[in-house]
Design an enzyme around this catalytic site. Structure first.
Site, PDB file in Angstrom:
ATOM      1  N   GLU B  60       0.812  -1.221   0.000  1.00 65.26           N
ATOM      2  CA  GLU B  60       0.000   0.000   0.000  1.00 65.26           C
ATOM      3  C   GLU B  60       0.843   1.268   0.000  1.00 65.26           C
ATOM      4  O   GLU B  60       0.540   2.225  -0.707  1.00 65.26           O
ATOM      5  CB  GLU B  60      -0.958   0.011   1.200  1.00 65.26           C
ATOM      6  CG  GLU B  60      -2.187  -0.881   1.043  1.00 65.26           C
ATOM      7  CD  GLU B  60      -1.942  -2.332   1.424  1.00 65.26           C
ATOM      8  OE1 GLU B  60      -0.789  -2.686   1.743  1.00 65.26           O
ATOM      9  OE2 GLU B  60      -2.920  -3.121   1.401  1.00 65.26           O
ATOM     10  N   HIS B 129     -10.244  -5.224  11.619  1.00 70.68           N
ATOM     11  CA  HIS B 129     -10.913  -5.084  10.325  1.00 70.68           C
ATOM     12  C   HIS B 129     -12.214  -4.287  10.395  1.00 70.68           C
ATOM     13  O   HIS B 129     -13.037  -4.379   9.493  1.00 70.68           O
ATOM     14  CB  HIS B 129     -11.201  -6.469   9.720  1.00 70.68           C
ATOM     15  CG  HIS B 129     -10.010  -7.060   9.035  1.00 70.68           C
ATOM     16  ND1 HIS B 129      -8.802  -7.230   9.659  1.00 70.68           N
ATOM     17  CD2 HIS B 129      -9.838  -7.506   7.759  1.00 70.68           C
ATOM     18  CE1 HIS B 129      -7.943  -7.780   8.804  1.00 70.68           C
ATOM     19  NE2 HIS B 129      -8.546  -7.947   7.651  1.00 70.68           N
TER      20      HIS B 129
END
Ligand SMILES: Cc1ncc(C[n+]2csc(CCOP(=O)(O)OP(=O)(O)O)c2C)c(N)n1
Ligand SMILES: [Mg+2]
Lengths: 348, 331
Positions: B60, B129
């Site tokens: 990322e 998450h």
């Protein structure tokens, strides 16, 4: 790399001689610019952090000599010399260090954030490694738009220890981005030696697991740097293959202007300055090849002295950015509900 | 007008923008061959090819940085971050680079970049998450942050974001992807930085965004049956924040509940409550009520997970609290 055959220097054209002399001019300009920058810092004309390129003149001039106008350069915060050697006038650079509106970044960036898009100089960046993925992205854009040119990701030796570098190596190779990872190996990241920070101290090998070619060059030798960059640059442009160039140079002073450099042995520094002074090396070379004589050196020194003084005068004369303009440049596309000139005027 | 899902709104807009402007490209993990982790990019690789729809490795920081650098040279990348939790490894590129490049270099280059990512929790995804980090980005000058709640706004704001010359963080929600709504067939944009009163009312203002707007609208509907008239202000943009629309509503209703899915302390609701007391203090008949997440790493177990996130019921309770004074007076 082999240097131009100069045994019979009459074989050099006038333009070639001028170019070889020009490198020396740029190196001297950089040297004096940085020395006077140090002085201006001490006089509190310059604030913040300020990192000098003293000792790295050949590394920088060699790089710029090999680049083409269509190339782009992203650097770290030790970048005064890079933007100078890319051909940006010294005045607006010094004005930026002074924080003036007339500076290359409008006084918004300072020493660590110099920028001139018209020269493809895409910025000094002060977060270690941060500029490296950006440079890969610029190369990605060149390739996407089928444009010529390559991108230089300049970085320090210690910056090869940060993750962004490795993600960048992988992506550049994977996506065929013409990037030259130009590692200025001045032996130190602040006070840490290369060996303290890198389990692989041969920095040019660090591309191995990404199948990125690497090599090393003597950063004290302007022509060797130029020739190595030229070769890797042209290969990158032709093939989209990135490469690493580990450029070994010597940092003449502390990490930044305010660093007293106590962690380095005084003898090591003295010897380093003596043995790795790129200006002395190149002056000798020019003399040995009868390309310059004492009179030429003397005239050049005077000219550079004048130019740097003019840069300081330009910086001094420049206006400070106005408080009313504090929000200028916030957004490129205007957007409602964001402070503008009205809010800025309330600060006055 | 056509009724489509939030997912379809995003998918069709990405396709239209790829069609419209050759400088637009999509980049992200599993967006091509895999068709997108949440199928937002479904079919786009087949239609536009690998040059325009780029499958990125799990890096990322690297590919967000690449997108920023490419944007500096004029491309208009639209990056997908699988969920907002994974953007933390790229936050240096967003906060220290994308948000600063235009200003810090005196306006010499623009960064026309969009980062799309779903935020918030749903379906027992547990602590790593289920987080909401849009406030971290909304905190940062130089970014624009939008968070649509409906298919209409999703389409209009995504278009605006892709056509905008600044870095835009585009916040989505897993729980909204299958929700439906009417969307005009013609080209339209929803302006960045402008909130909308999604439902008019006169007893209390609820300020929300993204999934919490959907919750607020359901609650407003239910409470209408009890005779409570709720006005719902949907922020749509977190930065810039449309303070005038919030304040106008509170001045009208004299009561405010602010709701967001993120953690209570230092979250979006803190900013909203502060804004209201600054600019509408004299109009308030009761203290502003805040509804936000409990301050724990989101637990996995079903009941704990549900208890930690704001819900329709917690919003109803807050509305009752803020109305309490008046009702007693009248009763
Ligand atoms: C991510 C990050 N960590 C730490 C710093 C502080 N810092 C600035 S320069 C520097 C050393 C970098 O050394 P090197 O890459 O060798 O470059 P040089 O200064 O020698 O040119 C450090 C640790 C920073 N700017 N960014
Ligand atoms: Mg170093």
């Amino acid at each position: 790399m082999t240097k131009p055959a100069l045994d019979n220097h009459t074989a050099l054209s006038a333009a070639q001689v001028a170019e070889l002399r020009h490198y020396y001019y740029q190196m001297v300009l950089m040297r004096r610019f940085e020395e006077r920058t140090n002085e201006m810092y001490v006089k509190a004309k310059i604030g913040g952090y300020c990192h000098l390129n003293l000792g790295e003149e050949a590394t920088i001039v060699g790089l710029m000599a090999a680049l083409k106008p269509e190339d782009y350069i992203f650097t770290n915060y030790r970048e005064h010399g890079y933007i100078l050697a890319r051909g940006v006038a010294p005045g607006p650079i010094m004005a930026e260090l002074f924080g003036r509106e007339t500076g290359v970044s409008g006084g918004r960036g300072g020493s660590m954030h110099l920028f001139d898009v018209s020269k493809g100089f895409m910025g000094g960046y002060a977060i270690v490694g941060g500029q490296v993925p950006l440079a890969v992205g610029a190369a990605y854009a060149l390739r996407y738009q089928e444009q010529p040119g390559v991108v230089v990701a300049q970085m320090g030796d210690a910056s090869t220890n940060i993750g962004a570098f490795y993600e960048s190596l992988n992506l550049a190779k994977l996506w065929k981005c013409p990037v030259l990872f130009f590692i200025v190996n001045n032996g130190y990241g602040m006070g840490s030696t290369v060996e303290m920070g890198s389990s692989e101290p041969d920095l040019w090998k660090k591309g191995a697991s990404f199948r990125v070619h690497g090599e090393q060059v003597d950063g004290t030798d302007v022509l060797a740097v130029r020739d190595a960059v030229r070769r890797l640059r042209d290969h990158a442009e032709a093939t989209g293959e990135p490469a690493i160039l580990d450029v070994v140079s010597f940092r003449f002073r502390g990490h930044s202007v305010i660093d007293a450099d106590r962690y380095r042995d005084a003898e090591e520094v003295r010897q380093g300055r003596e043995q790795h002074d790129p200006l002395r090396h190149y002056a000798t070379w020019l003399q040995d090849h009868a390309l310059a004589d004492d009179a030429w050196f003397a005239t050049l020194a005077e000219q550079v002295e004048r130019e740097v003084q003019e840069a300081i005068d330009f910086a001094n004369a420049g206006p400070d950015p106005k408080i009313e303009d504090i929000f200028t440049y916030m957004y490129a596309s205007p957007v409602p509900n964001t402070p503008g000139p009205e809010a800025a005027r309330r600060l006055l | 007008m056509t009724t489509i899902t939030y997912r379809q709104a995003l998918n069709s807009t990405l396709g239209e923008e790829l069609e419209r402007d050759p400088k637009v490209l999509l980049m992200g993990e599993e967006i091509g061959i895999f068709q997108g982790s949440y199928r937002i990019t479904e079919g786009l690789l087949q239609r536009f090819g690998p040059k325009r729809v780029v499958d990125a490795p799990i890096a990322e920081e690297g590919f967000v940085g690449v997108a920023i650098g490419a944007a500096m040279l004029g491309l208009r990348p639209v990056v997908e971050i699988m969920t907002i939790n994974f953007i933390l490894v790229a936050i240096d590129q967003v906060v220290n680079h994308a948000s600063k490049i235009h200003y810090m270099f005196g306006g010499q280059v623009r960064v026309p970049l969009v980062i799309r990512t779903p935020s918030g929790g749903t379906g027992q995804l547990a602590a790593t998450h289920s987080q909401s980090f849009e406030n971290w980005f909304a905190y940062c000058p130089g970014l624009k942050v939008v968070a649509p709640a409906t298919p209409y706004d999703a389409k209009g704001l995504l278009r605006a974001a892709i056509r905008d010359d600044d870095p835009v963080i585009f916040i989505e929600s897993l729980a909204l992807y299958d929700t439906k709504g009417e969307v005009p067939d013609e080209d339209f944009v929803v302006p960045i930085g402008v909130a909308e009163v999604k439902r008019a009312g006169h007893d209390v203002t609820v300020v929300a965004y993204s999934r919490m707007t959907a919750v607020a609208l359901q609650v407003a509907q239910r409470l209408a049956e009890e005779g409570i008239s709720v006005e719902v202000v949907d922020l749509r943009s977190l930065r810039p924040l449309d303070r005038p629309t919030i304040i106008a509503s509170v001045k009208k209703t004299n009561r405010a509940v602010v709701i967001a899915e993120d953690w209570y302390s230092y979250g979006v609701t803190a900013e909203l409550a502060a804004t209201i007391q600054e600019d509408a203090f004299d109009y308030l008949d009761a203290p502003v009520q805040r509804v936000a997440g409990l301050e724990v790493p989101l637990p996995y177990a079903k009941d704990l997970s549900a208890a930690a996130k704001p819900s329709a019921q917690s919003l109803i309770n807050a509305i009752h609290r803020v109305l309490h004074g008046t009702r007693n007076n009248h009763g």
